[in-house]
Design a protein around this motif. Sequence first.
Motif, mmCIF file in Angstrom:
data_model
loop_
_atom_site.group_PDB
_atom_site.id
_atom_site.type_symbol
_atom_site.label_atom_id
_atom_site.label_comp_id
_atom_site.label_asym_id
_atom_site.label_seq_id
_atom_site.Cartn_x
_atom_site.Cartn_y
_atom_site.Cartn_z
ATOM 1 N N ASP A 151 0.865 -1.180 0.000
ATOM 2 C CA ASP A 151 0.000 0.000 0.000
ATOM 3 C C ASP A 151 0.902 1.231 0.000
ATOM 4 O O ASP A 151 1.891 1.269 0.751
ATOM 5 C CB ASP A 151 -0.871 0.033 1.258
ATOM 6 N N ILE A 152 0.560 2.216 -0.791
ATOM 7 C CA ILE A 152 1.386 3.434 -0.868
ATOM 8 C C ILE A 152 1.445 4.103 0.516
ATOM 9 O O ILE A 152 2.501 4.587 0.941
ATOM 10 C CB ILE A 152 0.800 4.412 -1.909
ATOM 11 N N GLU A 153 0.322 4.123 1.204
ATOM 12 C CA GLU A 153 0.210 4.870 2.465
ATOM 13 C C GLU A 153 1.269 4.465 3.477
ATOM 14 O O GLU A 153 1.768 5.301 4.236
ATOM 15 C CB GLU A 153 -1.174 4.640 3.112
ATOM 16 N N THR A 154 1.591 3.169 3.525
ATOM 17 C CA THR A 154 2.485 2.680 4.577
ATOM 18 C C THR A 154 3.864 2.295 4.037
ATOM 19 O O THR A 154 4.662 1.695 4.763
ATOM 20 C CB THR A 154 1.841 1.457 5.270
ATOM 21 N N LEU A 155 4.131 2.646 2.798
ATOM 22 C CA LEU A 155 5.404 2.270 2.175
ATOM 23 C C LEU A 155 6.571 2.870 2.960
ATOM 24 O O LEU A 155 6.556 4.056 3.312
ATOM 25 C CB LEU A 155 5.423 2.785 0.739
ATOM 26 N N ALA A 156 7.584 2.068 3.226
ATOM 27 C CA ALA A 156 8.776 2.563 3.937
ATOM 28 C C ALA A 156 9.989 1.850 3.358
ATOM 29 O O ALA A 156 10.516 0.907 3.961
ATOM 30 C CB ALA A 156 8.635 2.326 5.432
ATOM 31 N N LEU A 157 10.442 2.277 2.202
ATOM 32 C CA LEU A 157 11.607 1.674 1.560
ATOM 33 C C LEU A 157 12.876 2.259 2.186
ATOM 34 O O LEU A 157 12.867 3.400 2.661
ATOM 35 C CB LEU A 157 11.580 1.962 0.051
ATOM 36 N N PRO A 158 13.979 1.506 2.150
ATOM 37 C CA PRO A 158 15.221 2.037 2.731
ATOM 38 C C PRO A 158 15.845 3.137 1.879
ATOM 39 O O PRO A 158 16.676 3.897 2.372
ATOM 40 C CB PRO A 158 16.145 0.806 2.784
ATOM 41 N N ASP A 159 15.458 3.233 0.610
ATOM 42 C CA ASP A 159 16.085 4.200 -0.307
ATOM 43 C C ASP A 159 15.228 5.445 -0.492
ATOM 44 O O ASP A 159 14.014 5.404 -0.347
ATOM 45 C CB ASP A 159 16.270 3.567 -1.691
ATOM 46 N N ARG A 160 15.949 6.534 -0.870
ATOM 47 C CA ARG A 160 15.236 7.731 -1.325
ATOM 48 C C ARG A 160 15.580 7.942 -2.800
ATOM 49 O O ARG A 160 16.618 7.474 -3.283
ATOM 50 C CB ARG A 160 15.609 8.934 -0.476
ATOM 51 N N PHE A 161 14.712 8.652 -3.525
ATOM 52 C CA PHE A 161 14.808 8.723 -4.980
ATOM 53 C C PHE A 161 14.854 10.182 -5.453
ATOM 54 O O PHE A 161 14.158 11.030 -4.892
ATOM 55 C CB PHE A 161 13.586 8.036 -5.613
ATOM 56 N N PRO A 162 15.616 10.438 -6.540
ATOM 57 C CA PRO A 162 15.613 11.794 -7.089
ATOM 58 C C PRO A 162 14.293 12.137 -7.783
ATOM 59 O O PRO A 162 14.017 13.316 -8.020
ATOM 60 C CB PRO A 162 16.769 11.775 -8.097
ATOM 61 N N ALA A 163 13.503 11.115 -8.084
ATOM 62 C CA ALA A 163 12.201 11.364 -8.725
ATOM 63 C C ALA A 163 11.168 10.367 -8.200
ATOM 64 O O ALA A 163 11.413 9.154 -8.189
ATOM 65 C CB ALA A 163 12.332 11.235 -10.246
ATOM 66 N N VAL A 164 10.056 10.915 -7.745
ATOM 67 C CA VAL A 164 8.931 10.084 -7.284
ATOM 68 C C VAL A 164 7.724 10.470 -8.128
ATOM 69 O O VAL A 164 7.461 11.665 -8.342
ATOM 70 C CB VAL A 164 8.629 10.329 -5.788
ATOM 71 N N VAL A 165 6.998 9.468 -8.635
ATOM 72 C CA VAL A 165 5.833 9.730 -9.480
ATOM 73 C C VAL A 165 4.571 9.214 -8.791
ATOM 74 O O VAL A 165 4.507 8.050 -8.399
ATOM 75 C CB VAL A 165 5.988 9.044 -10.862
ATOM 76 N N LEU A 166 3.596 10.105 -8.639
ATOM 77 C CA LEU A 166 2.273 9.723 -8.140
ATOM 78 C C LEU A 166 1.296 10.058 -9.263
ATOM 79 O O LEU A 166 0.804 11.188 -9.363
ATOM 80 C CB LEU A 166 1.933 10.508 -6.861
ATOM 81 N N ALA A 167 1.066 9.084 -10.146
ATOM 82 C CA ALA A 167 0.219 9.327 -11.328
ATOM 83 C C ALA A 167 -1.177 8.769 -11.076
ATOM 84 O O ALA A 167 -1.579 8.513 -9.942
ATOM 85 C CB ALA A 167 0.878 8.701 -12.559
ATOM 86 N N GLY A 168 -1.940 8.614 -12.147
ATOM 87 C CA GLY A 168 -3.239 7.949 -12.066
ATOM 88 C C GLY A 168 -4.270 8.702 -11.244
ATOM 89 O O GLY A 168 -5.246 8.105 -10.784
#
Length: 226
Positions: A87-104
């Motif tokens: 689920d996007i709401e609770t996502l907790a990945l160890p990495d951070r990203f230079p680009a995040v996309v929230l489409a749809g």
Amino acid sequence: MGRGTASDGGPVAPDGSPVGLYRAFPAGREPEVIHGAVPRGAPILELGCGAGRITHELTALGHHVVAVDQSAAMLAHVRTATRVHADIETLALPDRFPAVVLAGYLVNTIVPGQRDAFLDTCHRHVTDDGLVLVQRTSPTWAAALEAGHTVRSGPMVVTITEARLEGGVLHAAQECRHGDTTWTHAWTDVVHADEEFEKIAEAAGFTLARWLDRDREWAVLRPLPH
Ligand SMILES: C[S@@+](CC[C@H](N)C(=O)[O-])C[C@H]1O[C@@H](n2cnc3c(N)ncnc32)[C@H](O)[C@@H]1O
């Protein structure tokens, strides 16, 4: 949140999106819009990737994509990315990203608290100097949507069967035909005026850097300094 059906009995994701519909739907302009806004070759976190309609094009354009979706049936079709079933709401990945996309148009959710949870996830996963690309329901598009209107998108014939904009909430439905298969998808979006969207972004810890298109459907958000 929505409701969907598939005439071939195919699966429907928990949010109501028919899997076969999003597999068959052409990628359209989205991959180029995203690719043109992020640094060349930047890794991308794609939230709500569906069956990989945009994902596959982004990887072909040279991006490593981490693709997140809560529907295992959708994710099963994602071939070229790192898949994360969550689920996007609770996502907790160890990495951070230079680009995040929230489409749809996920940011237009009518589910209480969900929009802010989506934006918090974007904030948790973007680098300090990175950007978040959000695809929202454009207020002008929502106001112009008309039941009975039919458009062709590649091999897909899409007929709008419901379009009611009441009190800033869009109630819409479409019937999509491709070959022998017909899908229906009905959805409800909270439509945000431009200034309201900017305030929502600020409350979530972002500044609205710019719009990417004339319809103001795609926004570039930058995290505010901590
Ligand atoms: C309308 S589809 C769009 C898919 C893809 N972005 C595209 O444009 O083809 C929305 C997708 O978001 C996913 N989704 C919706 N809410 C979600 C949530 N809370 N967490 C994870 N995935 C979610 C659904 O499962 C679905 O695959």
